[in-house]
Design a protein around this motif. Structure first.
Motif, short mmCIF file in Angstrom:
data_model
loop_
_atom_site.label_atom_id
_atom_site.label_comp_id
_atom_site.label_asym_id
_atom_site.label_seq_id
_atom_site.Cartn_x
_atom_site.Cartn_y
_atom_site.Cartn_z
N GLU A 154 0.80 -1.23 0.00
CA GLU A 154 0.00 0.00 0.00
C GLU A 154 0.83 1.28 0.00
OE1 GLU A 154 -2.36 0.61 3.56
OE2 GLU A 154 -0.93 -0.60 4.71
N HIS A 155 2.07 1.22 0.46
CA HIS A 155 2.89 2.43 0.53
C HIS A 155 3.66 2.72 -0.76
CE1 HIS A 155 1.89 2.59 4.72
NE2 HIS A 155 2.33 1.34 4.88
N ASN A 156 3.73 1.76 -1.69
CA ASN A 156 4.46 1.99 -2.94
C ASN A 156 3.68 1.52 -4.16
OD1 ASN A 156 4.68 -0.79 -3.03
ND2 ASN A 156 6.88 -0.82 -3.30
N GLU A 157 2.40 1.23 -4.00
CA GLU A 157 1.65 0.56 -5.06
C GLU A 157 1.60 1.32 -6.37
OE1 GLU A 157 -2.67 0.15 -4.43
OE2 GLU A 157 -2.39 1.42 -2.69
N ILE A 158 1.50 2.64 -6.35
CA ILE A 158 1.40 3.38 -7.61
C ILE A 158 2.70 3.29 -8.39
CG2 ILE A 158 1.10 5.68 -8.63
CD1 ILE A 158 -0.83 6.27 -6.27
#
Length: 121
Positions: free
Chosen positions: A81-85
């Motif tokens: 969730e902290h690096n998904e993009i």
């Protein structure tokens, strides 16, 4: 497990070889991992995890430990969730470059309540 991409060829004789156990270049494999009992992993999931170019995972420590228990070694890419993009963009570039990638969560099927939905889209 769900595989995305276009098959390169049809199976001429399914009795000779199970091609679903061999990842194809430029394909993304959504692989369910066991919840609680590692013995619950399927033969196909284990084969794909052992043969893809990269594995995108929530926690490299958790996935690494699971792979070690199965005697497998693969390059692991953190995808959470902290690096998904940013990670989804890098993984998409890797797919375009012909890499085969498995996406796993710490337990269960990715993309249901994990960052996996972004790369699948």
């Amino acid at each position: 497990m769900i595989a995305f991409g276009n098959p390169k060829s049809e199976i001429s004789n399914p009795k000779l070889e199970n091609t679903s156990l061999t990842p194809l270049p430029g394909h993304l494999y959504v692989v369910a991992t066991p919840i609680g009992n590692l013995a619950d992993i399927t033969e196909r999931a284990r084969a794909i995890l052992g043969a893809v170019d990269l594995i995108a995972c929530e926690d490299t420590r958790t996935t690494g430990a699971m792979l070690t228990r199965f005697g497998l070694r693969r390059d692991l890419i953190p995808y959470h969730e902290h690096n998904e993009i940013e990670a989804a963009e890098r993984l998409a570039d890797q797919l375009v470059a012909g890499k085969s990638i498995a996406v796993v969560s710490d337990a269960g099927t990715p993309a249901l309540s994990d960052p996996g939905f972004r790369i699948v889209r």
